[in-house]
Each structure stands twice: as structure tokens, then as C-alpha cells.
Design an enzyme around this catalytic site. Sequence first.
Site, PDB file in Angstrom:
ATOM      1  N   GLU A  11       9.587   1.471  10.483  1.00 46.67           N
ATOM      2  CA  GLU A  11      10.689   2.522  10.395  1.00 46.67           C
ATOM      3  C   GLU A  11       9.930   4.046  10.449  1.00 46.67           C
ATOM      4  O   GLU A  11       9.274   4.204   9.461  1.00 46.67           O
ATOM      5  CB  GLU A  11      11.252   2.167   8.886  1.00 46.67           C
ATOM      6  CG  GLU A  11      12.050   1.021   8.761  1.00 46.67           C
ATOM      7  CD  GLU A  11      13.112   0.799   9.700  1.00 46.67           C
ATOM      8  OE1 GLU A  11      13.811   1.668   9.786  1.00 46.67           O
ATOM      9  OE2 GLU A  11      13.728  -0.347   9.743  1.00 46.67           O
ATOM     10  N   CYS A  14      14.207  10.820   6.020  1.00 48.25           N
ATOM     11  CA  CYS A  14      13.989  10.297   7.208  1.00 48.25           C
ATOM     12  C   CYS A  14      15.775  10.587   7.927  1.00 48.25           C
ATOM     13  O   CYS A  14      15.705  10.904   9.120  1.00 48.25           O
ATOM     14  CB  CYS A  14      13.708   9.085   7.388  1.00 48.25           C
ATOM     15  SG  CYS A  14      14.636   7.743   6.543  1.00 48.25           S
ATOM     16  N   GLU A  18      10.564  17.037  14.254  1.00 50.43           N
ATOM     17  CA  GLU A  18      11.125  16.550  12.869  1.00 50.43           C
ATOM     18  C   GLU A  18      10.573  17.595  11.927  1.00 50.43           C
ATOM     19  O   GLU A  18       9.260  17.504  11.654  1.00 50.43           O
ATOM     20  CB  GLU A  18      10.519  15.176  12.544  1.00 50.43           C
ATOM     21  CG  GLU A  18      11.290  14.695  11.274  1.00 50.43           C
ATOM     22  CD  GLU A  18      10.699  13.428  10.869  1.00 50.43           C
ATOM     23  OE1 GLU A  18       9.465  13.002  11.043  1.00 50.43           O
ATOM     24  OE2 GLU A  18      11.409  12.785  10.131  1.00 50.43           O
ATOM     25  N   LYS A  65       0.722  -1.326  -0.012  1.00 50.16           N
ATOM     26  CA  LYS A  65       0.023  -0.010  -0.026  1.00 50.16           C
ATOM     27  C   LYS A  65       0.795   1.198   0.011  1.00 50.16           C
ATOM     28  O   LYS A  65       1.336   1.593   0.959  1.00 50.16           O
ATOM     29  CB  LYS A  65      -1.069  -0.064   1.245  1.00 50.16           C
ATOM     30  CG  LYS A  65      -2.058   1.064   1.123  1.00 50.16           C
ATOM     31  CD  LYS A  65      -2.429   1.766   2.231  1.00 50.16           C
ATOM     32  CE  LYS A  65      -1.660   2.856   2.734  1.00 50.16           C
ATOM     33  NZ  LYS A  65      -1.675   4.180   2.055  1.00 50.16           N
TER      34      LYS A  65
HETATM   35  P1  NAD Z   1       2.854   8.605   7.528  1.00 51.31           P
HETATM   36  O1  NAD Z   1       2.966   7.936   8.712  1.00 51.31           O
HETATM   37  O2  NAD Z   1       1.717   9.938   7.355  1.00 51.31           O
HETATM   38  O3  NAD Z   1       2.242   7.585   6.300  1.00 51.31           O
HETATM   39  C1  NAD Z   1       2.870   6.447   5.825  1.00 51.31           C
HETATM   40  C2  NAD Z   1       1.968   5.566   5.203  1.00 51.31           C
HETATM   41  O4  NAD Z   1       1.075   4.876   6.350  1.00 51.31           O
HETATM   42  C3  NAD Z   1       1.282   6.147   4.180  1.00 51.31           C
HETATM   43  O5  NAD Z   1       1.208   4.945   3.214  1.00 51.31           O
HETATM   44  C4  NAD Z   1      -0.181   6.387   4.719  1.00 51.31           C
HETATM   45  O6  NAD Z   1      -1.179   6.179   4.036  1.00 51.31           O
HETATM   46  C5  NAD Z   1      -0.394   4.991   5.794  1.00 51.31           C
HETATM   47  N1  NAD Z   1      -1.181   5.192   7.005  1.00 51.31           N
HETATM   48  C6  NAD Z   1      -1.617   6.445   7.265  1.00 51.31           C
HETATM   49  N2  NAD Z   1      -2.383   6.034   8.356  1.00 51.31           N
HETATM   50  C7  NAD Z   1      -2.471   4.705   8.696  1.00 51.31           C
HETATM   51  C8  NAD Z   1      -2.846   3.890   9.754  1.00 51.31           C
HETATM   52  N3  NAD Z   1      -3.709   4.201  10.771  1.00 51.31           N
HETATM   53  N4  NAD Z   1      -2.221   2.672   9.581  1.00 51.31           N
HETATM   54  C9  NAD Z   1      -1.476   2.006   8.647  1.00 51.31           C
HETATM   55  N5  NAD Z   1      -1.050   2.986   7.718  1.00 51.31           N
HETATM   56  C10 NAD Z   1      -1.451   4.400   7.806  1.00 51.31           C
HETATM   57  O7  NAD Z   1       4.019   9.188   6.964  1.00 51.31           O
HETATM   58  P2  NAD Z   1       4.585  10.110   5.896  1.00 51.31           P
HETATM   59  O8  NAD Z   1       4.072  11.438   5.911  1.00 51.31           O
HETATM   60  O9  NAD Z   1       3.958   9.568   4.449  1.00 51.31           O
HETATM   61  O10 NAD Z   1       6.043  10.008   5.626  1.00 51.31           O
HETATM   62  C11 NAD Z   1       6.786  10.972   6.445  1.00 51.31           C
HETATM   63  C12 NAD Z   1       7.472  10.172   7.818  1.00 51.31           C
HETATM   64  O11 NAD Z   1       7.834   8.745   7.438  1.00 51.31           O
HETATM   65  C13 NAD Z   1       8.544  11.092   8.292  1.00 51.31           C
HETATM   66  O12 NAD Z   1       8.533  10.916   9.821  1.00 51.31           O
HETATM   67  C14 NAD Z   1       9.679  10.427   8.088  1.00 51.31           C
HETATM   68  O13 NAD Z   1      10.723  10.498   9.091  1.00 51.31           O
HETATM   69  C15 NAD Z   1       9.127   8.994   7.941  1.00 51.31           C
HETATM   70  N6  NAD Z   1      10.372   8.012   7.301  1.00 51.31           N
HETATM   71  C16 NAD Z   1      10.995   7.033   7.865  1.00 51.31           C
HETATM   72  C17 NAD Z   1      11.794   6.481   7.257  1.00 51.31           C
HETATM   73  C18 NAD Z   1      12.821   5.330   8.067  1.00 51.31           C
HETATM   74  O14 NAD Z   1      13.418   4.386   7.339  1.00 51.31           O
HETATM   75  N7  NAD Z   1      12.903   5.378   9.342  1.00 51.31           N
HETATM   76  C19 NAD Z   1      12.061   6.533   5.735  1.00 51.31           C
HETATM   77  C20 NAD Z   1      11.082   7.489   5.228  1.00 51.31           C
HETATM   78  C21 NAD Z   1      10.232   8.252   5.930  1.00 51.31           C
END
Ligand code: NAD
Length: 481
Positions: A248, A282, A379, A175
Site C-alpha cells: 500500500e 495517502c 506527493e 514493525k
Molecule cells: P516509508 O516508506 O519511509 O516507511 C514505511 C515503513 O517502512 C516504516 O515502518 C519504515 O521504518 C519501514 N522501512 C523503511 N525502509 C525499509 C526497507 N528497506 N524495507 C522494509 N521496511 C522499511 O513511508 P513513511 O514515510 O513512513 O509513510 C509515508 C508514505 O506512506 C507516503 O508515501 C504515503 O502515501 C504512504 N502511505 C500509503 C498508504 C496506503 O494505504 N496506500 C497509507 C498510508 C501511507
Amino acid sequence: MSQLSTGTTNLTMTIGGAAVSGGSSFDVINPADQSVVGSAPECTRAELDTAVAAARAAAPAWAAVPFEQRQKLLLQMADVVDAHLVELGRLVTAEQGKALAVATAEVAGLSYWLRETAALTLPEAVNEDSAERLSVTRRVPLGVVAAITPWNYPIGQLSFKLGPALLAGNTVVVKPSTFTPLSTLRLGELLRDVLPAGVVNVVSGSGDLGSWLSGHPGIDKVSFTGSTQTGRAVMAGAAPTLTRVTLELGGNDPAIVLPDVDVPSMAEQLFWAAFSNTGQICLAAKRVYIHADIYEELTRALAAYAATVRIGDPMEEGTQLGPISNRRQYETVLDLIEDCRRQGYTFLTGGTPEPGPGFFVPVTLVDNPPEESRIVREEQFGPVLPLLRFDDVDDVVTRANAGEYALGASVWSADPDAALAVARRLDAGTVWVNEIMHLTPQVAFGGRKQSGIGVESGHDGLIEFTEEQTITVRHHTAPAA
Ligand code: NAD
């Protein structure tokens, strides 16, 4: 702004090897000009159930495919990705907003990761091989993996999940983020010809699809990359069924610059450490601690370097930085900048959002805000960076280790031993000396504290998609004494 030419409105989900358009769809917005790039199917609950059921049905046969054969299939997947680099790269740029060359490199990263992952192995360990008994421990697949990805690297983040999950013998339901589903949908279409039906399913949605998927009773493991806040929800959703999770999550990575660095080259390196992908990484440097001896000189050099960087239409050759990827993140970053302004902090450059249809925010450097300010503690995930002055190494280590995050960190110095001594004191999953964000398919990475649970990549990343099983065989039928 440049548009994609064709095909983006008809992309389909992949469920059980078949194309599924879904009853309705949602628009995907180009962050460079807010035009509609295309639309993506809105997966219903019933369609998700079908996708999970297809993955479950395909799982036993896929787990029974010999490991060497799965390795070969990963190589074939890599070939398919390479044959569509340009197309997938343009989709990533259009929906995500990064410069086209960077987007194409992101897609090339998937084929590279697939090839290198294909070279990993999962040998059985022999615990005992005696006249009485053979005991071996092997790694078995978990079953069906939900792979949930964020919008900053729609294909790149998937590359840490897809190859390892499949190689380990799992089937997958992918997804992508609501903001960037198109490149992943297209990838699903391309993989239909390579993999048996049901082995990789791709669904897209704009509402509760993520929580439906991560809490679905037919899912054995959730491999999630995204924010810490959503990570907590994923973990809570997984608890009733004790579904395994790898999380992650977010980071607020400190970079520590010791006083002996070469300032001009440091300025350039620091710029890209913080602002690559418009700060939406990230593992980017998110707060930079600079020794007082060079603080003025280095911060001036950083502002001067920022003025040379070309920000604009990511489809245009020569553009180095694009817009923020979506309205939600744009508003988050503007709110942080506004907070800096309200508190009276000084901007060394930037600080004033640009008018225009796209989500453009200028590179913004904040001059030595207080340690407890929002721009230091939160962040930002965008092109606004706090620059912080320090005098004493013990003090900077304490400041760097504060907070809920512990994803990455970096230390910069002309003296690698001095830098290493600092690096060893930092609380982070990965600490780099004189470089940053260097990841390889052979080395695991992951977050400590609330930056995550578990790791991705390398052998340790592969075994996260398995569980241990021990089998013992007693060689004779006489009852044990
Ligand atoms: P997000 O948490 O808003 O969304 C991530 C994914 O989760 C999306 O596909 C979203 O549609 C889905 N999602 C939303 N609500 C959900 C729920 N209740 N249950 C399951 N899935 C759900 O994050 P984002 O804004 O897309 O990404 C940015 C964040 O990701 C930043 O905090 C960044 O640091 C982090 N990030 C971490 C890594 C790592 O390797 N640690 C890598 C890239 C990004």
C-alpha cells in the site's frame, strides 16, 4: 507543550509473549516541540530472529484454532483496545502530532475494524460433490506475516493488517515506523494477555530493521504500507524467497471540482479533503482541479476558510491541526514550498514556515502552478496544496490520470450523474463522488500503477492473507478407467 505523564520510557517489544527491552534504545521525538517523548528498544538482528522464530513456532497451533475461536479472540482484542483508548490516543498524539481527538478516533478505529473483521468468513467452495469424487477449495493461512507500518496512522494502518492476518490463521511480526513506535509497542504489551505467546510479536528499531524483516527467510508474507520508494525495496527484498507481498504505497490523488458546486460548502469540504492530519494521508486530495468558472471564487473561499482553522499544540483541546510528524517529512515539505517560491508561483495563503521548536508548516495554497511543476507531480504529504484551473473535462481527465500514482481520486458536483461519468474515466484504486477517504471494513481498497499491489480490508483484503488449496477425495479405491 503538554507532555505525557508516565510510562513511555519503559515500553518493551513483545517477542514470543515476553517483554524484551533490547540492549539499547532510540529516542522518539514529539513533533510539536521536539522534546523526547520516550524511548523505544533497538531490536538487534538476533532479537528479530527470535521474534520470527517465535511466530513460526506459534503458527501451526494458531492455524489449528477453530475459525470461530479466532473470531472471538479478535473481539477480545477490540475490548482491550477500547479499555485503553485514552492512553493509546495520547501516545499517538505525542509521537505523531495529530490532534488528540483525532488520535483517539484512530485508536477507536482499530477496535471497530477488529470487530467488523471478526464478522468476515472464509467458506470453502465445493467444486464437485459426486458419487465419484469430492473436491473442495479452501483458503489456508500463509504462515508468518510481517506487518510494516508508516508514521501517519501508526495504529490506523495496523488495523488494516492485524485483524485480517490473525483471523486468516497467520501469526504476525509487527514493525512500526521508527518515528512512531510507542503506541504499537504498548498495543503489543496489552495483547499479551489475550493471545497465545508468539501469535503477535512487536519489534522496533531505527536502522535496517524494516529491510531485515521484509527480507527475512522466515517470513511468508510482507504486508507493507509506506512510500512507493520503500515499496520497491520491499519487493526486491522479497524476490529471492518469492515471499508474498501486499504493498500500500504513495498517492497523488486528484480532486476534480465541476462548476455547479455550492462554493462555500465546497471550500470547507475541500479543505478537510486535503489538510486533515496536516495533509499526511495517502488518500488525501493532493492536487485540486477547479473549473475556470468558479476558480477565483472557490480559491478565495478556501483561503478564507484556512484562516479559521486552529493549528497548534495537538494535546490542547480545540486544536484542529498539529505539526508535520517528523523532521524528515518537515524538510521534504519545506523543500517543495521553497521550490514553489524559487519558480515564482503565487501563494494564496501560507508559504512561510513558522519559527519555533515544533515542525509547524502553515496551510499553503499554491495558485495554478504548471502541470509539470514538482508540487503537482510529487506527493507532498503535508499542508501544501496546488490549485489548478481547468476548462475542459477531457483535458482534466488526462491531467488527473497522468503520473506514476493511482491510489484515490474524487469528483465533486451538484449533479451526481455528471460526476459519476467523470469518475468512471479516472485511473485510481478508489474514486469518490462528493465525499473522500470514506473507508469501511467491508470494502477493499488499494492502489493501481505504482500506488501499490493488492488490497486491504473487506473479504478481498482477508484473502490476501491466505492461499488457495484444493483437496479432492476420490470415493472408491478402484483405479480410474
Ligand atoms: P516509508 O516508506 O519511509 O516507511 C514505511 C515503513 O517502512 C516504516 O515502518 C519504515 O521504518 C519501514 N522501512 C523503511 N525502509 C525499509 C526497507 N528497506 N524495507 C522494509 N521496511 C522499511 O513511508 P513513511 O514515510 O513512513 O509513510 C509515508 C508514505 O506512506 C507516503 O508515501 C504515503 O502515501 C504512504 N502511505 C500509503 C498508504 C496506503 O494505504 N496506500 C497509507 C498510508 C501511507
